[in-house]
Structures are given as structure tokens and as C-alpha cells.
Design a protein around this motif. Structure first.
Motif, PDB file in Angstrom:
ATOM      1  N   VAL A 111      -1.056  15.308   8.035  1.00 52.69           N
ATOM      2  CA  VAL A 111      -2.215  15.326   7.138  1.00 52.69           C
ATOM      3  C   VAL A 111      -2.840  13.939   7.017  1.00 52.69           C
ATOM      4  CG1 VAL A 111      -3.048  15.844   4.815  1.00 52.69           C
ATOM      5  CG2 VAL A 111      -1.274  17.282   5.834  1.00 52.69           C
ATOM      6  N   LEU A 112      -2.078  12.970   6.524  1.00 54.54           N
ATOM      7  CA  LEU A 112      -2.648  11.658   6.230  1.00 54.54           C
ATOM      8  C   LEU A 112      -3.167  10.946   7.473  1.00 54.54           C
ATOM      9  CD1 LEU A 112      -0.005  10.406   3.614  1.00 54.54           C
ATOM     10  CD2 LEU A 112      -2.385  11.028   3.147  1.00 54.54           C
ATOM     11  N   LEU A 113      -2.326  10.755   8.470  1.00 51.09           N
ATOM     12  CA  LEU A 113      -2.726   9.963   9.638  1.00 51.09           C
ATOM     13  C   LEU A 113      -3.820  10.630  10.472  1.00 51.09           C
ATOM     14  CD1 LEU A 113       0.715   8.471  10.758  1.00 51.09           C
ATOM     15  CD2 LEU A 113      -1.127   7.367   9.474  1.00 51.09           C
ATOM     16  N   PRO A 114      -3.738  11.931  10.743  1.00 56.21           N
ATOM     17  CA  PRO A 114      -4.780  12.523  11.596  1.00 56.21           C
ATOM     18  C   PRO A 114      -6.098  12.841  10.896  1.00 56.21           C
ATOM     19  CG  PRO A 114      -3.125  14.171  11.092  1.00 56.21           C
ATOM     20  CD  PRO A 114      -2.620  12.869  10.524  1.00 56.21           C
ATOM     21  N   HIS A 115      -6.089  12.985   9.566  1.00 48.63           N
ATOM     22  CA  HIS A 115      -7.270  13.524   8.903  1.00 48.63           C
ATOM     23  C   HIS A 115      -7.915  12.625   7.851  1.00 48.63           C
ATOM     24  CE1 HIS A 115      -6.598  17.386  10.801  1.00 48.63           C
ATOM     25  NE2 HIS A 115      -5.388  17.467  10.288  1.00 48.63           N
ATOM     26  N   LEU A 116      -7.188  11.668   7.289  1.00 49.08           N
ATOM     27  CA  LEU A 116      -7.688  11.005   6.085  1.00 49.08           C
ATOM     28  C   LEU A 116      -7.804   9.497   6.255  1.00 49.08           C
ATOM     29  CD1 LEU A 116      -5.723  13.199   3.571  1.00 49.08           C
ATOM     30  CD2 LEU A 116      -8.182  13.215   3.968  1.00 49.08           C
ATOM     31  N   PRO A 117      -8.859   8.915   5.656  1.00 46.73           N
ATOM     32  CA  PRO A 117      -9.155   7.496   5.880  1.00 46.73           C
ATOM     33  C   PRO A 117      -8.151   6.575   5.199  1.00 46.73           C
ATOM     34  CG  PRO A 117     -10.624   8.404   4.213  1.00 46.73           C
ATOM     35  CD  PRO A 117      -9.859   9.560   4.773  1.00 46.73           C
ATOM     36  N   GLU A 118      -7.895   5.468   5.847  1.00 47.42           N
ATOM     37  CA  GLU A 118      -7.063   4.414   5.256  1.00 47.42           C
ATOM     38  C   GLU A 118      -7.958   3.480   4.439  1.00 47.42           C
ATOM     39  OE1 GLU A 118      -3.642   2.940   7.570  1.00 47.42           O
ATOM     40  OE2 GLU A 118      -4.636   3.890   9.286  1.00 47.42           O
ATOM     41  N   PRO A 119      -7.352   2.686   3.529  1.00 48.50           N
ATOM     42  CA  PRO A 119      -5.913   2.617   3.221  1.00 48.50           C
ATOM     43  C   PRO A 119      -5.422   3.832   2.443  1.00 48.50           C
ATOM     44  CG  PRO A 119      -7.156   1.201   1.746  1.00 48.50           C
ATOM     45  CD  PRO A 119      -8.144   1.716   2.745  1.00 48.50           C
ATOM     46  N   HIS A 120      -4.137   4.109   2.585  1.00 45.80           N
ATOM     47  CA  HIS A 120      -3.516   5.225   1.887  1.00 45.80           C
ATOM     48  C   HIS A 120      -2.731   4.701   0.685  1.00 45.80           C
ATOM     49  CE1 HIS A 120      -3.489   7.486   5.995  1.00 45.80           C
ATOM     50  NE2 HIS A 120      -4.661   7.575   5.390  1.00 45.80           N
ATOM     51  N   PHE A 121      -2.906   5.356  -0.464  1.00 46.10           N
ATOM     52  CA  PHE A 121      -2.215   4.983  -1.700  1.00 46.10           C
ATOM     53  C   PHE A 121      -1.451   6.189  -2.233  1.00 46.10           C
ATOM     54  CE2 PHE A 121      -6.314   2.730  -1.514  1.00 46.10           C
ATOM     55  CZ  PHE A 121      -5.873   1.421  -1.437  1.00 46.10           C
ATOM     56  N   ALA A 122      -0.433   5.933  -3.035  1.00 46.25           N
ATOM     57  CA  ALA A 122       0.344   7.011  -3.645  1.00 46.25           C
ATOM     58  C   ALA A 122       0.156   7.014  -5.149  1.00 46.25           C
ATOM     59  CB  ALA A 122       1.827   6.862  -3.315  1.00 46.25           C
ATOM     60  N   LEU A 123       0.005   8.212  -5.713  1.00 43.53           N
ATOM     61  CA  LEU A 123      -0.010   8.435  -7.160  1.00 43.53           C
ATOM     62  C   LEU A 123       1.109   9.441  -7.426  1.00 43.53           C
ATOM     63  CD1 LEU A 123      -1.090   8.260 -10.020  1.00 43.53           C
ATOM     64  CD2 LEU A 123      -2.894   9.882  -9.387  1.00 43.53           C
ATOM     65  N   ALA A 124       2.214   8.971  -7.975  1.00 44.52           N
ATOM     66  CA  ALA A 124       3.429   9.774  -8.058  1.00 44.52           C
ATOM     67  C   ALA A 124       3.851   9.977  -9.503  1.00 44.52           C
ATOM     68  CB  ALA A 124       4.556   9.100  -7.284  1.00 44.52           C
ATOM     69  N   HIS A 125       4.411  11.158  -9.781  1.00 46.64           N
ATOM     70  CA  HIS A 125       4.865  11.467 -11.134  1.00 46.64           C
ATOM     71  C   HIS A 125       6.334  11.866 -11.142  1.00 46.64           C
ATOM     72  CE1 HIS A 125       5.094  13.037 -15.166  1.00 46.64           C
ATOM     73  NE2 HIS A 125       5.400  14.249 -14.726  1.00 46.64           N
ATOM     74  N   SER A 126       7.093  11.333 -12.101  1.00 41.35           N
ATOM     75  CA  SER A 126       8.453  11.770 -12.414  1.00 41.35           C
ATOM     76  C   SER A 126       9.347  11.815 -11.178  1.00 41.35           C
ATOM     77  CB  SER A 126       8.399  13.121 -13.139  1.00 41.35           C
ATOM     78  OG  SER A 126       9.623  13.422 -13.759  1.00 41.35           O
ATOM     79  N   MET A 127       9.766  12.996 -10.742  1.00 40.05           N
ATOM     80  CA  MET A 127      10.604  13.097  -9.548  1.00 40.05           C
ATOM     81  C   MET A 127       9.909  12.478  -8.344  1.00 40.05           C
ATOM     82  SD  MET A 127      12.062  16.501  -7.594  1.00 40.05           S
ATOM     83  CE  MET A 127      10.571  16.729  -6.597  1.00 40.05           C
ATOM     84  N   GLY A 128       8.606  12.733  -8.206  1.00 39.67           N
ATOM     85  CA  GLY A 128       7.864  12.136  -7.105  1.00 39.67           C
ATOM     86  C   GLY A 128       7.872  10.620  -7.167  1.00 39.67           C
ATOM     87  N   GLY A 129       7.835  10.061  -8.394  1.00 41.50           N
ATOM     88  CA  GLY A 129       7.907   8.620  -8.543  1.00 41.50           C
ATOM     89  C   GLY A 129       9.239   8.052  -8.118  1.00 41.50           C
ATOM     90  N   ALA A 130      10.319   8.750  -8.459  1.00 43.18           N
ATOM     91  CA  ALA A 130      11.650   8.298  -8.045  1.00 43.18           C
ATOM     92  C   ALA A 130      11.786   8.333  -6.535  1.00 43.18           C
ATOM     93  CB  ALA A 130      12.721   9.165  -8.703  1.00 43.18           C
TER      94      ALA A 130
END
Length: 359
Positions: A111-130
């Protein structure tokens, strides 16, 4: 696979829905959006908490698109409309937390590399943050910067963590790894009564999320399994090492909740105070799900986010010292209860002066 908008939870326009295949053979539901006009500032990838699903973040996705970012998100294995590793789709199950790496790497590659523009950032919650913090420690997190809300570093919602650790370990050893945790069941935490909830003080957003959970049926999972809980305890143990945070060099902003009865805010502050390229901000009065909170709290979240993302690659955030924010005066519960799942607004304080949770 599809998305399920509801009248009170409209879907942002023109999503692209993707089926992502992991290296260990599971299919994940993923989706991405690209702003309708202008050149995107980059891409924000939302990493959900336990028991969450894409539809819950429609409002946040829309706000990110308005800010000029492309957005990607996905359902982790064992939740939402992604594949399960147990027969009952309502069980929140994973064999080990290391398996979540397969999910994120698959989303990165498909998804990210073939389709979406850089730079890539993460917005993570709870379990995703860990998961994101652990990946940053291991130097494989595929993002330029990380924003995480109430990361699952330590729990405050369990009456005796030591006893819960032992019980989960023994039950798994006895062969009950795929069973619900004792006392747990199929009911989604998102559909329980608003009064006494640990997630948000906003009744309208809580009702909206309950409606969204009903719309996706079994995608809104219930309690975790014994294996998930045992794996979570093993995973969180790494964050207790004082040297752990020192090895994370990814620019990181941690948003903690001043009235969080799920994750332990003081532990989060101690951890973030050791980050070489990051710091923590505590939002007074916020419960566990900061992005699902009332407007006055969300405004503080977005002020912090906007000051940090996209940011400059040459300027790191200045760490600020933790000063011992007190936990919310919420009554702890047993392990049988469901787990989840610079330029900052001066109103964002490091000490919670909010009253104890009601209900």
C-alpha cells in the motif's frame, strides 16, 4: 471486503480499498485516500488500537485529508474485517505480538510504497502505539515521524498486574490460549453503555462509534483471548527497561491522557522522558481515546499534531521533563475486563487537574 459508513459516521470521499496479503498467509483489510486537490504533504498511516476498525477513524481521516495528507489505514489481524486465527470471529486473538510486524510490513510493501506519496508518517493509538515504539526501537518502523496517543506501555486498568500475568501464563500453558480471558465475552467494548466507560467523555462520538461497531458486525470484536493477554504482558515488559527508550532515535511525539483509566500515564511519561528525539504531552481531562474525545480535547491534540507533522528533517523536538502526572482516580478492574483497545497550545498541561471519572 468493504467499508460500512453510517448516517452519523459518513465515509470520506473516494477511498481505495485493498486486500493485503501477509507473509504468513493472512488477508488484511486496508484502505487509502488521496486529497482531492493539491500536492499531498505526505502520507499519514493510522495504526489502530486493540478492537478497533477502519470505520472508527472516518472523522480523523477526513481531518487529515483537509490538512493535505494522503491517508492509509488497515485492520490488524484478528480484528475489524481482517482474517482471524481462531474460529470465533469475536475473539481478539494473536499468537504473539511479533506477528503484527507481518501486518505492517505487508501494508508498507503493498500500500504505502507503491501507491502513496512520501514522506510517510505514523499516527498510532494504544496497542498500535506500542507496536510502533517497539518497531522504532528495532529500527524497522517505515515512517519519518511517529505520533502516538496513549501507547500501551503499562496498564492501569487491572487490579493486580502481577496476578494477571501469572494467571494468563498458566492458562495458556494449560491449553486455554484460544479461550476468552476469564469473564470475557463477545460483546464489543464500543457497544457497552456510555456511563462508566473508560474511552471518552464525549457521548456523541461514543454513540457514533457504537453505531459503527454494530454496522460491521463481528468485525467489532469482544474480549481478548488468553494468548493475546499473555503476549501483551510479555510485550509490555520490554518498556520497563530504562535503556529501552534511549535507543529510539525516530522523532516521536507521545500524547498521554490525564484521566486515562486504561494505560498508566505516569509510566508513559517516564518512558517518553528518556526519548532522545521525542517528548510527551499530557492532555488534562482526556480519557483513553484522545482522538475520540470532546472538541476541546481534540483541539489540543490537533495543535500538537500540526506542530510536529510534517516537521523538518533537520530539527528534532525538544524533550521536556516529566513531572509526575497523577493517574485518574478510576477504580481498577480485573483482567477479565476488555482491553482496548514545539508550538503546542499552551493549554496543554503536564498535570491533570480534572475531577475523577464519573459513573
Amino acid at each position: 471486503m468493504q467499508l460500512a459508513p453510517t448516517p452519523n459516521n459518513p465515509m470520506p470521499d473516494e477511498p481505495t480499498l485493498v486486500s493485503v496479503r501477509t507473509k504468513d498467509g493472512l488477508t488484511l483489510r486496508a484502505a487509502f485516500w488521496i486529497p482531492a486537490s493539491g500536492t499531498p504533504k505526505g502520507t499519514v498511516c493510522i495504526l489502530q488500537g486493540r478492537a478497533e476498525f477502519i470505520e472508527k477513524y472516518f472523522e480523523v481521516i477526513g481531518e487529515l485529508l483537509e490538512r493535505g495528507f494522503a491517508v492509509a489505514t488497515f485492520d490488524w489481524r484478528g480484528q475489524g474485517l481482517s482474517d482471524r486465527q481462531v474460529g470465533n470471529p469475536r475473539k481478539g486473538h494473536v499468537r504473539r505480538f511479533a506477528d503484527y510486524r507481518h501486518d505492517l510490513e505487508a501494508v508498507r510493501d503493498q500500500v504505502l510504497l507503491p501507491h502513496l506519496p512520501e514522506p510517510h508518517f505514523a499516527l498510532a493509538h494504544s496497542m498500535g502505539g506500542a507496536i510502533a515504539l517497539n518497531a522504532a526501537y528495532e529500527s524497522w518502523l517505515p515512517f519519518r515521524r511517529l505520533v502516538t496517543t496513549t501507547p500501551m506501555i503499562a496498564l492501569s486498568m487491572i487490579r493486580s498486574v502481577r496476578s494477571a500475568v501469572i494467571i494468563a501464563r498458566v492458562l495458556r500453558w494449560l491449553g486455554f490460549g484460544r479461550a476468552f480471558v476469564p469473564g470475557g465475552g463477545e460483546t464489543s467494548i464500543s457497544t457497552k453503555p456510555f456511563k462508566g466507560n473508560r474511552l471518552t467523555s464525549d457521548p456523541e462520538r461514543y454513540a457514533r462509534n457504537a453505531e459503527a461497531a454494530t454496522a460491521i458486525g463481528a468485525g467489532a470484536i469482544g474480549a481478548p483471548t488468553v494468548a493475546w493477554l499473555d503476549s501483551a504482558f510479555r510485550f509490555m515488559k520490554c518498556f520497563t527497561d530504562p535503556a529501552y527508550a534511549l535507543k529510539i532515535r525516530l522523532p516521536t511525539l507521545v500524547l498521554a491522557a490525564g484521566a486515562d483509566p486504561v494505560c498508566a500515564t505516569p509510566a508513559t511519561e517516564r518512558f517518553a522522558s528518556r526519548l532522545k528525539a521525542g517528548h510527551a504531552i499530557v492532555i488534562p481531562g482526556a480519557r483513553h481515546e484522545i482522538m475520540m474525545e470532546r472538541d476541546s480535547i481534540r483541539e489540543q491534540f490537533w495543535a500538537a499534531f500540526d506542530a510536529f507533522i510534517p516537521g523538518s528533517p533537520d530539527v528534532l523536538p525538544a524533550p521536556s521533563a516529566a513531572d509526575g502526572t497523577e493517574e485518574a482516580e478510576a477504580e481498577p478492574v480485573s483482567a477479565a475486563e476488555e482491553l482496548d483497545g514545539g508550538g503546542v497550545d499552551p493549554a496543554v498541561s503536564r498535570r491533570d487537574d480534572a475531577p475523577a471519572l464519573s459513573g
